[in-house]
Motif scaffolding. Structure first.
Motif, PDB file in Angstrom:
ATOM      1  N   ASP A  69     -23.582  33.903  57.652  1.00 35.18           N
ATOM      2  CA  ASP A  69     -22.681  34.589  58.578  1.00 35.18           C
ATOM      3  C   ASP A  69     -22.091  33.506  59.499  1.00 35.18           C
ATOM      4  OD1 ASP A  69     -21.519  35.881  60.701  1.00 35.18           O
ATOM      5  OD2 ASP A  69     -23.174  37.290  61.028  1.00 35.18           O
ATOM      6  N   VAL A  70     -20.939  33.003  59.107  1.00 39.00           N
ATOM      7  CA  VAL A  70     -20.382  31.817  59.771  1.00 39.00           C
ATOM      8  C   VAL A  70     -20.170  32.041  61.271  1.00 39.00           C
ATOM      9  CG1 VAL A  70     -18.473  30.186  59.823  1.00 39.00           C
ATOM     10  CG2 VAL A  70     -19.317  31.030  57.647  1.00 39.00           C
ATOM     11  N   GLU A  71     -19.675  33.223  61.633  1.00 39.53           N
ATOM     12  CA  GLU A  71     -19.440  33.503  63.058  1.00 39.53           C
ATOM     13  C   GLU A  71     -20.732  33.366  63.855  1.00 39.53           C
ATOM     14  OE1 GLU A  71     -16.810  34.125  65.113  1.00 39.53           O
ATOM     15  OE2 GLU A  71     -15.690  33.482  63.330  1.00 39.53           O
ATOM     16  N   GLU A  72     -21.770  34.040  63.367  1.00 35.52           N
ATOM     17  CA  GLU A  72     -23.026  34.056  64.114  1.00 35.52           C
ATOM     18  C   GLU A  72     -23.703  32.686  64.097  1.00 35.52           C
ATOM     19  OE1 GLU A  72     -24.212  35.685  66.310  1.00 35.52           O
ATOM     20  OE2 GLU A  72     -26.390  35.469  66.309  1.00 35.52           O
ATOM     21  N   VAL A  73     -23.710  32.044  62.943  1.00 37.09           N
ATOM     22  CA  VAL A  73     -24.391  30.744  62.875  1.00 37.09           C
ATOM     23  C   VAL A  73     -23.648  29.694  63.710  1.00 37.09           C
ATOM     24  CG1 VAL A  73     -25.126  28.866  61.350  1.00 37.09           C
ATOM     25  CG2 VAL A  73     -25.538  31.235  60.693  1.00 37.09           C
ATOM     26  N   SER A  74     -22.328  29.751  63.712  1.00 42.58           N
ATOM     27  CA  SER A  74     -21.629  28.752  64.532  1.00 42.58           C
ATOM     28  C   SER A  74     -21.835  29.037  66.019  1.00 42.58           C
ATOM     29  CB  SER A  74     -20.146  28.646  64.177  1.00 42.58           C
ATOM     30  OG  SER A  74     -19.531  29.889  64.232  1.00 42.58           O
ATOM     31  N   ARG A  75     -21.993  30.294  66.368  1.00 47.69           N
ATOM     32  CA  ARG A  75     -22.361  30.583  67.762  1.00 47.69           C
ATOM     33  C   ARG A  75     -23.741  29.982  68.077  1.00 47.69           C
ATOM     34  NH1 ARG A  75     -25.573  33.351  70.974  1.00 47.69           N
ATOM     35  NH2 ARG A  75     -26.697  34.227  69.212  1.00 47.69           N
ATOM     36  N   GLN A  76     -24.676  30.231  67.184  1.00 48.48           N
ATOM     37  CA  GLN A  76     -26.027  29.735  67.427  1.00 48.48           C
ATOM     38  C   GLN A  76     -26.067  28.209  67.543  1.00 48.48           C
ATOM     39  OE1 GLN A  76     -27.746  31.640  63.948  1.00 48.48           O
ATOM     40  NE2 GLN A  76     -28.756  33.180  65.202  1.00 48.48           N
ATOM     41  N   VAL A  77     -25.295  27.551  66.682  1.00 49.56           N
ATOM     42  CA  VAL A  77     -25.311  26.085  66.688  1.00 49.56           C
ATOM     43  C   VAL A  77     -24.518  25.533  67.884  1.00 49.56           C
ATOM     44  CG1 VAL A  77     -24.632  24.012  65.408  1.00 49.56           C
ATOM     45  CG2 VAL A  77     -25.676  25.945  64.204  1.00 49.56           C
ATOM     46  N   GLY A  78     -23.341  26.093  68.115  1.00 56.86           N
ATOM     47  CA  GLY A  78     -22.513  25.611  69.222  1.00 56.86           C
ATOM     48  C   GLY A  78     -23.196  25.817  70.563  1.00 56.86           C
TER      49      GLY A  78
END
Ligand code: ARG
Length: 558
Positions: free
Chosen positions: A401-410
């Protein structure tokens, strides 16, 4: 038995006629080659009337050596090398059975701690300056819960003060309802700036602003309605930032305004105790070794500290806290010293349980972070940018889930950068650097976790005969570190220092990668393989839990 307890018990067995068990401390030697644990013997010298060197040698003679790999003495210290196999089995069994509960302790049982954190100011942008209080405060709450404390997280909003009089004045003169509804924070900030520009030409505006605040304090209906509206809109806007940070809710949003009707009582008490002094029309409390605390201005208006006094008493009465911590920047040091000093002078010793958990600034290129025009950088903008930048690092994979994972990483990168150094130091903020998957970054730790997860492919149950495994130095290092988790959390609580956990997960991740690079994980017989996989699993569990304490998510894939 837990190994440090065992060392204590063994030493106690020998000294019990003269020494209390509390006198025995088990430390980590500075250099691991000296031993895994050390007991300093100078602390016994007085009671035993002997030199530390003699005491250490004497204990070594008598101690049950079979319990340890070896015991050595070095200049008044007893150094213990523990049985690797025993500790390894103990730690791995504990992590695999307790999972996310591993590292829990009960030092806080029956203790309540009020954590005052985040606390942005209403009708102003939620700026990067408030990131630190939010990140540090949330980590402290997580650490307190892990150590068994009851916590009350309070968002002590800056929703009161003369600036609201100015804002109301500006809105009434130049404001436009539709525009404010459309874009509340932006429009209100504009009005506030406009007020100051106009007031330079026309100083009577300042009086008008003060009069509006006075009206607000006296419960004037119109002023109150406007204030309430500005506050609601601001909170809605702030929640967007909290959502990105993964903070759903505070236990209380009682900010400064809440104490408007609670100040008189405190002021009367100060007066009854003969501490209130009239000074050029204003009221102050004289303090030793610091400037007096200004309690009431000459127009009768109260101040930030007056509200904080009422707050402290309210919290003591309402929550009966054992400790109250204020996660607020270094620049308010004097304020909190004065606050505690006034409470002390009033004869209450709970001031000793109030701690200013202070921190440094967010810098960019060595200077206070601000926009090109010198304005506050909005935290929301920064977080969105971090999230967007993180996207380019995320693998193309249908299962992600690119949206959620990029939130988590960012967001993880931003929070990790905030927490990795001791809080009192300023931090340097550079999105490119903090998002790198290498170096001391949040994504590096998250990536290590994700790597282990893909390696294990959902396996979480391992049959290992520990008497048949080889515990090489890489593995021993990891096991020992896993065992230390509990102590690190306790230390982080005592110093209100989340950086200890941030550093811990970093070295654990680095040590894992060293192990992974040097010990072929899928080589050897089944027992060896299961053992190495179990070690990896335990590292993953602890990395995830360590990150969680910092309020950083650990995606399984990235
Ligand atoms: N709103 C304040 C600020 O932004 C911080 C409030 C901290 N808490 C307190 N009880 N004084 O500076």
């Amino acid at each position: 038995m837990e190994i440090k307890q065992k060392i204590k018990a063994d030493v106690y067995e020998i000294l019990k006629e003269n020494i209390d068990i509390e006198d025995i401390v088990v430390e980590y030697p500075k250099d691991r080659s000296m031993g895994d644990y050390a007991v300093p013997c100078f602390v016994f010298a007085k009671k035993l009337r002997n030199s530390p060197v003699n005491i250490a040698n004497d204990i070594k003679e008598k101690i049950e050596v079979d319990n340890y790999e070896k015991v050595e003495t070095v200049s008044g210290y007893l150094n213990f090398f523990v049985e690797k196999e025993e500790l390894t089995a103990y730690v791995l069994n504990k992590v695999t059975s307790e999972k996310e509960n591993y590292g829990k302790s009960d030092i806080g049982n029956n203790k309540t701690v009020v954590v005052d954190y985040s606390a942005p100011n209403i009708a102003k942008p939620f700026g990067v300056g408030h990131l630190r209080s939010t990140a540090i405060g949330q980590a402290i709450i997580n650490i307190l819960k892990k150590t068994g404390h009851e916590t009350i997280g309070v968002n002590h909003l800056g929703d009161w003060g003369t600036q609201f009089g100015k804002l109301i004045c500006a809105y009434k003169r130049w404001g436009n309802e539709a525009e404010v509804r459309e874009n509340p924070i932006k429009e209100l900030t504009k009005l506030y700036v406009l007020f100051h520009e106009k007031a330079e030409e026309d100083p009577t505006l300042e009086d008008e602003g003060r009069a509006y605040f006075k009206a607000l304090e006296n419960g004037d209906k119109e002023a109150y309605e406007l204030w309430k509206w500005f506050r609601d809109e601001s909170l809605k806007e702030f929640q967007k930032t909290y959502d990105l940070l993964g903070i759903n809710k505070f236990d209380s949003y009682n900010g400064e305004a809440f104490y408007n009707d609670k100040m008189d009582e405190v002021i009367s008490e100060i007066e009854e105790k003969g501490l209130l002094k009239k000074d050029a029309g204003a009221y102050i409390v004289d303090l030793e070794d610091m400037p007096p605390a200004l309690i009431k201005k000459k127009d009768g208006a109260t101040l930030y500290i007056t509200r904080d006094l009422a707050t402290a008493f309210y919290r003591k009465k309402t929550y009966n806290f054992d400790e109250a911590v204020y996660v607020v920047g270094n620049e308010q040091s004097l304020h909190f010293k004065q606050l505690k000093a006034v409470i002390n002078k009033m004869g209450y010793n709970f001031a000793d349980d109030m701690h200013h958990v202070n921190f440094g600034m967010v810098l960019q290129g060595g200077k206070k972070m601000s926009t090109r025009k010198g304005k506050t950088v909005k935290l929301h903008d920064v977080l969105v940018e971090a999230k967007e930048m993180a996207k380019s690092y995320i693998k193309e994979d249908n299962n992600i889930d690119v949206e959620e994972v990029s939130r988590q990483v960012g967001i993880g990168a931003v929070i990790y950068n905030d927490l990795k150094n001791y809080r009192i130091n300023d931090i340097e903020f550079n999105l490119e650097d903090i998002l790198k998957f290498e170096g001391e970054t949040g994504p590096y730790v998250q990536y290590t976790y994700a790597r282990i997860m893909s390696l294990l492919n959902c396996e979480d149950n391992f049959k290992v005969d520990y008497s048949k495994v080889e515990i090489n130095s890489y593995i021993w290092n990891l096991v020992f570190k896993l065992h230390e988790f509990n102590d690190i959390i306790v230390k982080a609580k005592l110093g209100y220092d989340p950086s200890l956990i941030a550093k811990y997960v970093m070295t654990l991740a680095q040590d894992f990668n060293r192990f992974y690079g040097n010990c072929k994980i899928n080589d050897g017989n089944d027992n060896d393989k299961a053992f190495k996989r179990e070690v990896s699993y335990a590292v993953a569990v602890v990395l995830k839990e360590g990150l969680r304490l910092l309020n950083i998510d650990a995606p399984e894939k990235m």
